[in-house]
Design an enzyme around this catalytic site. Structure first.
Site, PDB file in Angstrom:
ATOM      1  N   ASN A  10      -1.124 -19.827  17.327  1.00  0.00           N
ATOM      2  CA  ASN A  10      -2.130 -20.447  16.386  1.00  0.00           C
ATOM      3  C   ASN A  10      -1.103 -19.870  15.211  1.00  0.00           C
ATOM      4  O   ASN A  10      -1.345 -19.016  14.861  1.00  0.00           O
ATOM      5  CB  ASN A  10      -3.065 -20.059  16.271  1.00  0.00           C
ATOM      6  CG  ASN A  10      -4.100 -20.328  15.170  1.00  0.00           C
ATOM      7  OD1 ASN A  10      -3.589 -21.273  14.342  1.00  0.00           O
ATOM      8  ND2 ASN A  10      -4.874 -19.270  14.547  1.00  0.00           N
ATOM      9  N   LYS A  12      -1.810 -21.333  12.207  1.00  0.00           N
ATOM     10  CA  LYS A  12      -2.327 -20.964  10.468  1.00  0.00           C
ATOM     11  C   LYS A  12      -2.195 -21.475   9.965  1.00  0.00           C
ATOM     12  O   LYS A  12      -1.534 -22.950   9.938  1.00  0.00           O
ATOM     13  CB  LYS A  12      -2.375 -19.602  10.015  1.00  0.00           C
ATOM     14  CG  LYS A  12      -3.119 -18.836  11.616  1.00  0.00           C
ATOM     15  CD  LYS A  12      -3.840 -17.727  11.260  1.00  0.00           C
ATOM     16  CE  LYS A  12      -4.112 -17.016  12.596  1.00  0.00           C
ATOM     17  NZ  LYS A  12      -4.738 -15.598  12.188  1.00  0.00           N
ATOM     18  N   HIS A  93     -12.582 -20.253  15.581  1.00  0.00           N
ATOM     19  CA  HIS A  93     -11.347 -19.147  15.634  1.00  0.00           C
ATOM     20  C   HIS A  93     -12.081 -18.156  14.395  1.00  0.00           C
ATOM     21  O   HIS A  93     -12.763 -18.697  13.356  1.00  0.00           O
ATOM     22  CB  HIS A  93      -9.794 -19.669  14.810  1.00  0.00           C
ATOM     23  CG  HIS A  93      -9.062 -18.758  14.463  1.00  0.00           C
ATOM     24  ND1 HIS A  93      -9.225 -17.726  13.706  1.00  0.00           N
ATOM     25  CD2 HIS A  93      -8.581 -18.037  15.701  1.00  0.00           C
ATOM     26  CE1 HIS A  93      -7.949 -16.806  13.542  1.00  0.00           C
ATOM     27  NE2 HIS A  93      -7.341 -17.321  15.087  1.00  0.00           N
ATOM     28  N   GLU A  95     -11.307 -16.704  11.723  1.00  0.00           N
ATOM     29  CA  GLU A  95     -10.969 -17.519  10.189  1.00  0.00           C
ATOM     30  C   GLU A  95     -12.507 -18.278  10.367  1.00  0.00           C
ATOM     31  O   GLU A  95     -12.387 -18.109   8.050  1.00  0.00           O
ATOM     32  CB  GLU A  95      -9.828 -17.568   9.683  1.00  0.00           C
ATOM     33  CG  GLU A  95      -8.991 -16.487   9.693  1.00  0.00           C
ATOM     34  CD  GLU A  95      -7.320 -16.841  10.505  1.00  0.00           C
ATOM     35  OE1 GLU A  95      -6.662 -17.864  10.717  1.00  0.00           O
ATOM     36  OE2 GLU A  95      -6.783 -15.221  11.046  1.00  0.00           O
ATOM     37  N   GLU A 163     -10.979 -12.983  20.928  1.00  0.00           N
ATOM     38  CA  GLU A 163      -9.884 -12.288  20.560  1.00  0.00           C
ATOM     39  C   GLU A 163     -11.523 -11.302  19.626  1.00  0.00           C
ATOM     40  O   GLU A 163     -11.949 -11.993  18.801  1.00  0.00           O
ATOM     41  CB  GLU A 163     -10.140 -13.523  19.127  1.00  0.00           C
ATOM     42  CG  GLU A 163      -9.127 -14.341  19.262  1.00  0.00           C
ATOM     43  CD  GLU A 163      -8.089 -15.226  19.208  1.00  0.00           C
ATOM     44  OE1 GLU A 163      -6.955 -15.195  18.636  1.00  0.00           O
ATOM     45  OE2 GLU A 163      -8.397 -15.877  17.922  1.00  0.00           O
ATOM     46  N   GLY A 169      -4.884  -9.904  13.464  1.00  0.00           N
ATOM     47  CA  GLY A 169      -3.576  -9.901  12.432  1.00  0.00           C
ATOM     48  C   GLY A 169      -3.373  -8.309  12.159  1.00  0.00           C
ATOM     49  O   GLY A 169      -3.160  -8.159  10.925  1.00  0.00           O
ATOM     50  N   SER A 207      -3.168  -9.588  18.024  1.00  0.00           N
ATOM     51  CA  SER A 207      -1.361  -8.439  17.616  1.00  0.00           C
ATOM     52  C   SER A 207      -1.220  -8.892  18.689  1.00  0.00           C
ATOM     53  O   SER A 207      -0.482  -7.474  19.307  1.00  0.00           O
ATOM     54  CB  SER A 207      -2.144  -7.426  17.446  1.00  0.00           C
ATOM     55  OG  SER A 207      -2.927  -7.293  15.853  1.00  0.00           O
TER      56      SER A 207
HETATM   57  C1  PEP Z   1      -4.828 -15.208  16.197  1.00  0.00           C
HETATM   58  O1  PEP Z   1      -5.107 -15.659  15.020  1.00  0.00           O
HETATM   59  O2  PEP Z   1      -5.660 -16.402  17.063  1.00  0.00           O
HETATM   60  C2  PEP Z   1      -4.307 -14.315  16.404  1.00  0.00           C
HETATM   61  C3  PEP Z   1      -4.350 -13.612  18.083  1.00  0.00           C
HETATM   62  O3  PEP Z   1      -3.892 -13.778  15.040  1.00  0.00           O
HETATM   63  P1  PEP Z   1      -2.109 -12.335  15.302  1.00  0.00           P
HETATM   64  O4  PEP Z   1      -1.422 -12.225  16.533  1.00  0.00           O
HETATM   65  O5  PEP Z   1      -1.669 -12.429  14.543  1.00  0.00           O
HETATM   66  O6  PEP Z   1      -3.223 -10.777  15.742  1.00  0.00           O
END
Ligand code: PEP
Length: 252
Positions: A10, A12, A93, A95, A163, A169, A207
């Site tokens: 992703n 973003k 998601h 966000e 998630e 992040g 992450s």
């Molecule tokens: C995400 O945005 O779905 C995500 C898992 O980000 P990151 O891998 O940076 O934690």
């Protein structure tokens, strides 16, 4: 043979169309020989049209509107996404839920719209740190899944992404036990309403990077990853896909 794992990136609000398309070309060159993993790229809307992919590489949008067309300034419909050649749409998601206040009701409308167009949703669920610390994780996952999937008869074409919000992040990953339990909880919740839930992919996101991927992909119930930060870098993203390929190859 079991399920083919998915490694989804992703991006973003990153990468201009040209950067995105050359990234995808380079990834496909680097991973010409992969057979046991599907790799998905989710660029910003502006990049969707530029992605030239062939299976096992696919394209996803990061969001959509549920209406097909109309007076919805700033939005984009699933049929428009489909025209660009995408196969998946990320829905719910964290966000979108937390920064843009997307409700479960909106998420449900989006999921229905993605399904009715023949694309596949990557439906994200996960708890905040406060919810985990107050032992609300299972309750939150149940509520997000049941509300998001309300009225949906089949989830055959759905990918679920677990998630934990606190791991996105942040550089923090959930530990293996937390991931295994959450994935089992999700599968149990889905099993009470749907059949063949074993065949559904449940991805872990939070992450994931090239150092922890080998360990995380072997956690029971993890069928692949949804990756933010590490999917922006060619070396990291290709190395994660290669690691998953290697682990999968050993299983076959
Ligand atoms: C995400 O945005 O779905 C995500 C898992 O980000 P990151 O891998 O940076 O934690």
């Amino acid at each position: 043979m079991g399920k083919k794992p998915i490694v989804a990136g992703n991006w973003k609000m990153n990468k201009h169309p040209e950067e995105g398309s050359s990234f995808v070309d380079e990834m496909q060159d680097l991973l010409l020989d992969i057979k046991h993993v599907s790799v998905i790229f989710a660029p910003p809307f502006t990049g969707l049209f530029e992605m030239n992919v062939d299976p096992p590489f696919y394209v996803a949008a990061q969001n959509c509107h549920w209406e097909n067309s109309g007076a919805f300034t700033g939005e984009i419909s699933v049929s428009m996404i489909k025209d660009c050649g995408a196969k998946y749409v990320i829905i719910g998601h964290s966000e979108r839920r937390h920064i843009f206040q997307e409700s479960d009701d909106w998420i449900n409308k989006k999921l229905r719209s993605v399904q009715s167009s023949g694309l596949s949703p990557i439906f994200c669920v996960g708890e905040t740190i406060e919810q985990r610390e107050s032992e609300q994780t299972d309750k939150v996952l149940r509520s997000q899944l049941e509300k998001g999937l309300s009225g949906i008869n089949s989830i055959e074409d759905c990918v679920i992404a677990y998630e934990p919000v606190w791991a996105i992040g942040t550089g923090l990953t959930a530990n293996n036990k937390q991931i295994e339990l959450a994935h089992q909880t999700i599968r149990d919740i889905l099993s009470s309403n749907y059949k063949d839930v074993e065949d559904i992919h449940i991805l872990y996101g939070g992450s994931v990077n090239s150092s922890n991927a080998e360990d995380l992909i072997q956690v029971t119930g993890v069928d692949g990853f949804l990756i933010g930060g590490a999917s922006l870098d060619l070396k990291s993203f290709s190395s994660i896909a290669r690691t998953v390929e290697m682990v999968q190859e050993k299983k076959i």
